[in-house]
Design a protein around this motif. Structure first.
Motif, PDB file in Angstrom:
ATOM      1  N   LEU A 172      63.972  38.237  37.820  1.00  0.00           N
ATOM      2  CA  LEU A 172      63.076  39.330  37.463  1.00  0.00           C
ATOM      3  C   LEU A 172      61.656  38.787  37.351  1.00  0.00           C
ATOM      4  CD1 LEU A 172      63.835  41.946  34.682  1.00  0.00           C
ATOM      5  CD2 LEU A 172      61.601  40.852  34.816  1.00  0.00           C
ATOM      6  N   LEU A 173      60.712  39.420  38.039  1.00  0.00           N
ATOM      7  CA  LEU A 173      59.306  39.009  37.978  1.00  0.00           C
ATOM      8  C   LEU A 173      58.575  39.912  36.995  1.00  0.00           C
ATOM      9  CD1 LEU A 173      57.141  37.099  39.167  1.00  0.00           C
ATOM     10  CD2 LEU A 173      56.643  38.888  40.854  1.00  0.00           C
ATOM     11  N   HIS A 174      57.986  39.306  35.970  1.00  0.00           N
ATOM     12  CA  HIS A 174      57.272  40.053  34.921  1.00  0.00           C
ATOM     13  C   HIS A 174      55.772  39.868  35.104  1.00  0.00           C
ATOM     14  CE1 HIS A 174      56.565  40.777  30.330  1.00  0.00           C
ATOM     15  NE2 HIS A 174      56.087  41.743  31.081  1.00  0.00           N
ATOM     16  N   LEU A 175      55.072  40.969  35.418  1.00  0.00           N
ATOM     17  CA  LEU A 175      53.622  40.974  35.602  1.00  0.00           C
ATOM     18  C   LEU A 175      53.000  41.938  34.599  1.00  0.00           C
ATOM     19  CD1 LEU A 175      53.561  41.247  39.503  1.00  0.00           C
ATOM     20  CD2 LEU A 175      53.486  39.166  38.139  1.00  0.00           C
ATOM     21  N   SER A 176      51.803  41.621  34.134  1.00  0.00           N
ATOM     22  CA  SER A 176      51.169  42.493  33.145  1.00  0.00           C
ATOM     23  C   SER A 176      49.675  42.217  33.073  1.00  0.00           C
ATOM     24  CB  SER A 176      51.809  42.271  31.768  1.00  0.00           C
ATOM     25  OG  SER A 176      51.395  43.274  30.848  1.00  0.00           O
ATOM     26  N   ASP A 177      48.935  43.195  32.573  1.00  0.00           N
ATOM     27  CA  ASP A 177      47.526  43.047  32.195  1.00  0.00           C
ATOM     28  C   ASP A 177      46.672  42.480  33.323  1.00  0.00           C
ATOM     29  OD1 ASP A 177      47.453  43.577  29.040  1.00  0.00           O
ATOM     30  OD2 ASP A 177      49.306  42.528  29.534  1.00  0.00           O
ATOM     31  N   LEU A 178      46.581  43.230  34.431  1.00  0.00           N
ATOM     32  CA  LEU A 178      45.746  42.788  35.546  1.00  0.00           C
ATOM     33  C   LEU A 178      44.269  43.097  35.288  1.00  0.00           C
ATOM     34  CD1 LEU A 178      48.710  43.761  36.947  1.00  0.00           C
ATOM     35  CD2 LEU A 178      47.529  42.664  38.843  1.00  0.00           C
ATOM     36  N   HIS A 179      43.979  44.188  34.624  1.00  0.00           N
ATOM     37  CA  HIS A 179      42.609  44.530  34.217  1.00  0.00           C
ATOM     38  C   HIS A 179      41.626  44.457  35.387  1.00  0.00           C
ATOM     39  CE1 HIS A 179      43.274  44.862  29.867  1.00  0.00           C
ATOM     40  NE2 HIS A 179      44.154  43.884  30.025  1.00  0.00           N
ATOM     41  N   PHE A 180      41.801  45.354  36.352  1.00  0.00           N
ATOM     42  CA  PHE A 180      40.845  45.431  37.450  1.00  0.00           C
ATOM     43  C   PHE A 180      39.520  45.956  36.903  1.00  0.00           C
ATOM     44  CE2 PHE A 180      44.491  46.341  40.660  1.00  0.00           C
ATOM     45  CZ  PHE A 180      44.866  45.010  40.605  1.00  0.00           C
ATOM     46  N   THR A 181      38.503  45.120  36.912  1.00  0.00           N
ATOM     47  CA  THR A 181      37.187  45.504  36.412  1.00  0.00           C
ATOM     48  C   THR A 181      36.100  45.312  37.459  1.00  0.00           C
ATOM     49  OG1 THR A 181      36.739  43.275  35.595  1.00  0.00           O
ATOM     50  CG2 THR A 181      37.810  44.806  34.069  1.00  0.00           C
ATOM     51  N   GLY A 182      36.378  44.530  38.484  1.00  0.00           N
ATOM     52  CA  GLY A 182      35.353  44.127  39.420  1.00  0.00           C
ATOM     53  C   GLY A 182      34.694  42.822  39.033  1.00  0.00           C
ATOM     54  N   ARG A 183      34.989  42.343  37.812  1.00  0.00           N
ATOM     55  CA  ARG A 183      34.387  41.081  37.368  1.00  0.00           C
ATOM     56  C   ARG A 183      35.075  39.869  37.985  1.00  0.00           C
ATOM     57  NH1 ARG A 183      34.377  43.769  31.472  1.00  0.00           N
ATOM     58  NH2 ARG A 183      32.347  44.805  31.595  1.00  0.00           N
ATOM     59  N   VAL A 184      36.332  40.049  38.410  1.00  0.00           N
ATOM     60  CA  VAL A 184      37.043  39.064  39.228  1.00  0.00           C
ATOM     61  C   VAL A 184      37.335  39.747  40.551  1.00  0.00           C
ATOM     62  CG1 VAL A 184      39.104  37.659  39.471  1.00  0.00           C
ATOM     63  CG2 VAL A 184      38.030  37.909  37.229  1.00  0.00           C
ATOM     64  N   GLY A 185      37.064  39.075  41.648  1.00  0.00           N
ATOM     65  CA  GLY A 185      37.131  39.706  42.961  1.00  0.00           C
ATOM     66  C   GLY A 185      38.519  40.196  43.344  1.00  0.00           C
ATOM     67  N   GLN A 186      38.526  41.231  44.165  1.00  0.00           N
ATOM     68  CA  GLN A 186      39.783  41.827  44.634  1.00  0.00           C
ATOM     69  C   GLN A 186      40.611  40.841  45.442  1.00  0.00           C
ATOM     70  OE1 GLN A 186      40.984  45.129  47.983  1.00  0.00           O
ATOM     71  NE2 GLN A 186      39.195  45.570  46.737  1.00  0.00           N
ATOM     72  N   ASP A 187      39.952  39.987  46.230  1.00  0.00           N
ATOM     73  CA  ASP A 187      40.685  39.045  47.080  1.00  0.00           C
ATOM     74  C   ASP A 187      41.540  38.092  46.249  1.00  0.00           C
ATOM     75  OD1 ASP A 187      39.629  40.172  49.327  1.00  0.00           O
ATOM     76  OD2 ASP A 187      38.037  38.679  49.588  1.00  0.00           O
ATOM     77  N   TRP A 188      41.057  37.720  45.082  1.00  0.00           N
ATOM     78  CA  TRP A 188      41.814  36.806  44.231  1.00  0.00           C
ATOM     79  C   TRP A 188      43.133  37.434  43.814  1.00  0.00           C
ATOM     80  CZ3 TRP A 188      43.678  36.699  39.188  1.00  0.00           C
ATOM     81  CH2 TRP A 188      44.061  35.442  38.698  1.00  0.00           C
ATOM     82  N   PHE A 189      43.106  38.704  43.412  1.00  0.00           N
ATOM     83  CA  PHE A 189      44.342  39.400  43.023  1.00  0.00           C
ATOM     84  C   PHE A 189      45.270  39.578  44.214  1.00  0.00           C
ATOM     85  CE2 PHE A 189      41.403  40.807  39.657  1.00  0.00           C
ATOM     86  CZ  PHE A 189      42.172  40.583  38.548  1.00  0.00           C
ATOM     87  N   ARG A 190      44.703  39.875  45.372  1.00  0.00           N
ATOM     88  CA  ARG A 190      45.517  40.060  46.566  1.00  0.00           C
ATOM     89  C   ARG A 190      46.250  38.768  46.922  1.00  0.00           C
ATOM     90  NH1 ARG A 190      47.186  43.710  50.863  1.00  0.00           N
ATOM     91  NH2 ARG A 190      47.969  42.306  52.469  1.00  0.00           N
ATOM     92  N   GLN A 191      45.548  37.641  46.873  1.00  0.00           N
ATOM     93  CA  GLN A 191      46.186  36.364  47.169  1.00  0.00           C
ATOM     94  C   GLN A 191      47.302  36.068  46.174  1.00  0.00           C
ATOM     95  OE1 GLN A 191      42.956  33.578  47.089  1.00  0.00           O
ATOM     96  NE2 GLN A 191      41.952  34.441  48.887  1.00  0.00           N
ATOM     97  N   LEU A 192      47.068  36.416  44.914  1.00  0.00           N
ATOM     98  CA  LEU A 192      48.095  36.177  43.898  1.00  0.00           C
ATOM     99  C   LEU A 192      49.332  37.012  44.169  1.00  0.00           C
ATOM    100  CD1 LEU A 192      49.010  34.911  41.231  1.00  0.00           C
ATOM    101  CD2 LEU A 192      47.870  36.785  40.036  1.00  0.00           C
ATOM    102  N   MET A 193      49.154  38.287  44.548  1.00  0.00           N
ATOM    103  CA  MET A 193      50.308  39.141  44.826  1.00  0.00           C
ATOM    104  C   MET A 193      51.075  38.656  46.060  1.00  0.00           C
ATOM    105  SD  MET A 193      50.499  41.296  42.381  1.00  0.00           S
ATOM    106  CE  MET A 193      49.746  40.087  41.277  1.00  0.00           C
ATOM    107  N   GLU A 194      50.377  38.071  47.015  1.00  0.00           N
ATOM    108  CA  GLU A 194      51.073  37.517  48.183  1.00  0.00           C
ATOM    109  C   GLU A 194      51.984  36.365  47.762  1.00  0.00           C
ATOM    110  OE1 GLU A 194      47.890  36.518  50.771  1.00  0.00           O
ATOM    111  OE2 GLU A 194      47.679  38.560  51.597  1.00  0.00           O
ATOM    112  N   ILE A 195      51.514  35.546  46.837  1.00  0.00           N
ATOM    113  CA  ILE A 195      52.343  34.452  46.343  1.00  0.00           C
ATOM    114  C   ILE A 195      53.512  35.001  45.531  1.00  0.00           C
ATOM    115  CG2 ILE A 195      52.373  32.489  44.750  1.00  0.00           C
ATOM    116  CD1 ILE A 195      49.597  31.792  45.701  1.00  0.00           C
ATOM    117  N   CYS A 196      53.273  36.025  44.727  1.00  0.00           N
ATOM    118  CA  CYS A 196      54.346  36.638  43.941  1.00  0.00           C
ATOM    119  C   CYS A 196      55.433  37.197  44.854  1.00  0.00           C
ATOM    120  CB  CYS A 196      53.787  37.751  43.055  1.00  0.00           C
ATOM    121  SG  CYS A 196      52.810  37.173  41.648  1.00  0.00           S
TER     122      CYS A 196
END
Length: 442
Positions: A172-196
């Motif tokens: 089971l993969l547990h993910l939480s509290d991504l807090h999309f604000t624009g203060r951290v770039g979208q590409d960083w989150f996308r790369q992380l989800m690819e690894i997940c």
């Protein structure tokens, strides 16, 4: 000399109790479903009270203690010269300090990991470093020693007493509290989800706080596109989503094919034989090996009648609780009996660990939560300070066993303000182990 040392110790303990009281009050206020403007005002009020009362108390101590020290009178003589309101407040602060020191001693010295935590491995997730600082990133992201981009993959094996042997090794993969604000770039989150996605989990769960601004609503299909799991992706919303247009956030997530569980429950069908989970590499995220678990083709919600006679061993009741921000809690009156009575294993998604009492009352075997960010900043030898929970820092992160429920609290992936220190973000891969299988092999 001894009088001076005792005086200093008494003052330090009083100030420690004074500070921890006002910090604890702020923590508990932010666990409530109050308007953001009210919370900000009350927080400012607490900061002012902390400063004014602390300065007044310290001034009174200095004024009353200097003559006593100069005349070498007993070390407690200064206390008798304080005005009685300061005497009362001083005793109160000492009591608070004593209580918190005992809690710290129990948490960091006497306490041991619960027996249900069979193993734990931590590895860094290495995302491609940008050639230059992305122009959209907040300046805080690049502050030296800030760990906001230092993602960790934590793999934990957890024993559930009533997990049937057919589900032993469920990933089971547990993910939480991504807090999309624009203060951290979208590409960083996308790369992380690819690894997940490469972890190949059987089930993916989100426990809330996707957005901090509706300007990032369009990130959802782009960031989460790589995610897929054999048993599906399930989510609930958090308090930061609740502050925004949360029905639109929910609808955007549902368009991804993800299942919203807020105030509802579902039955996952019986799996086939299960595989052994893979280990964890310290160099990269190691996916789970292939599995013969069949994906669910249907699910049932609490709005439909379910016959207890339909229950089969090996199924899971998955529920979502978004209280205190979005209600109501799931209605389990038509649900199968709990696992202790022969029904399916119960797993709860909750944004806040404060719903542990509700989970225990309804005999959930496993509860997943976020919200605390692990404290976001942890001071060495002290631990987390700011944790928005009715329990303060008690459930700031990790695994806890409050029978009949095992609670897992993740530090989450990001934060509204991108600053972390001594508390890196994490994604967590949970491998569930059956108590029946372990009892046979032991």
């Amino acid at each position: 000399m001894m009088s001076v040392l005792l005086l200093v110790l008494a003052v330090v303990l009083a100030l420690l109790g004074h500070t921890s009281f006002w910090v604890g009050l702020v923590n508990r206020m932010h666990s409530r479903a109050w308007p953001e403007s009210l919370l900000r005002g009350l927080t400012l009020g607490c900061v002012l009270c902390w400063g004014v009362l602390g300065a007044g108390f310290l001034r009174g101590i200095i004024a009353s203690s200097l003559p006593e020290v100069a005349e070498n009178v007993g070390w407690a003589g200064w206390f008798m010269h304080l005005a009685w309101p300061w005497q009362v407040y001083g005793v109160f602060c000492w009591l608070v300090a004593g209580r918190n020191l005992w809690a710290w001693w129990w948490r960091y010295v006497l306490h041991r990991p619960p027996n249900v935590l069979l193993s734990q491995q931590v590895a860094s997730i290495y995302l491609p470093a940008p050639a230059q600082k992305p122009p959209g990133d907040h300046p805080l992201v690049w502050v030296p020693q800030n760990e906001i981009l230092r993602m960790e993959l934590t793999r934990r094996e957890i024993q559930l007493a009533h997990l049937p042997p057919e589900l032993d090794g469920l990933c089971l993969l547990h993910l939480s509290d991504l807090h999309f604000t624009g203060r951290v770039g979208q590409d960083w989150f996308r790369q992380l989800m690819e690894i997940c996605a490469q972890l190949n989990p059987d089930l993916i769960t989100f426990t809330g706080d996707f957005l901090d601004t509706m300007d990032c609503l369009g990130w959802i299909p782009k960031v989460f596109a790589p995610l897929n799991a054999r048993w599906g992706v399930y989510f609930i919303l958090g308090n930061h989503d609740w502050r925004l247009d949360w029905p639109r956030i929910r609808a955007e997530m549902a368009q991804m094919g993800f299942v919203w569980l807020g105030g509802r429950w579902t039955l996952l069908p019986e799996p086939g034989p299960h595989r052994k989970p893979a280990g964890l590499s310290s160099k990269s995220a190691t996916p789970c090996s292939g599995s013969s678990i069949s994906p669910p083709d249907t699910y049932r919600t609490g709005s439909k009648k379910n016959s207890v006679g339909d229950n089969r061993d090996g199924r899971i009741l998955l529920a979502g609780n978004e209280l205190p921000w979005i209600g109501p809690a799931p209605d389990l009156s038509t649900a199968p009996p709990p696992a202790s009575e022969g029904g399916p294993v119960r797993i709860l998604l909750a944004h806040s660990p404060d719903q542990l009492r509700w989970a225990r009352k309804h005999q959930f075997d496993f509860m997943l939560a976020g919200h605390t960010h692990g404290g976001q900043i942890q001071i060495p030898l002290v631990g987390p300070i700011l944790t928005p929970s009715r329990s303060g820092v008690r459930y700031s992160g990790g695994v806890f066993h409050e029978p009949p429920t095992v609670l897992h609290v993740t530090r989450g992936i990001s934060a509204e303000w991108p600053l972390r220190w001594n508390c890196p973000p994490e994604v967590v891969l949970l491998v569930l182990r059956s108590g029946f299988c372990l009892s046979k092999t032991s």
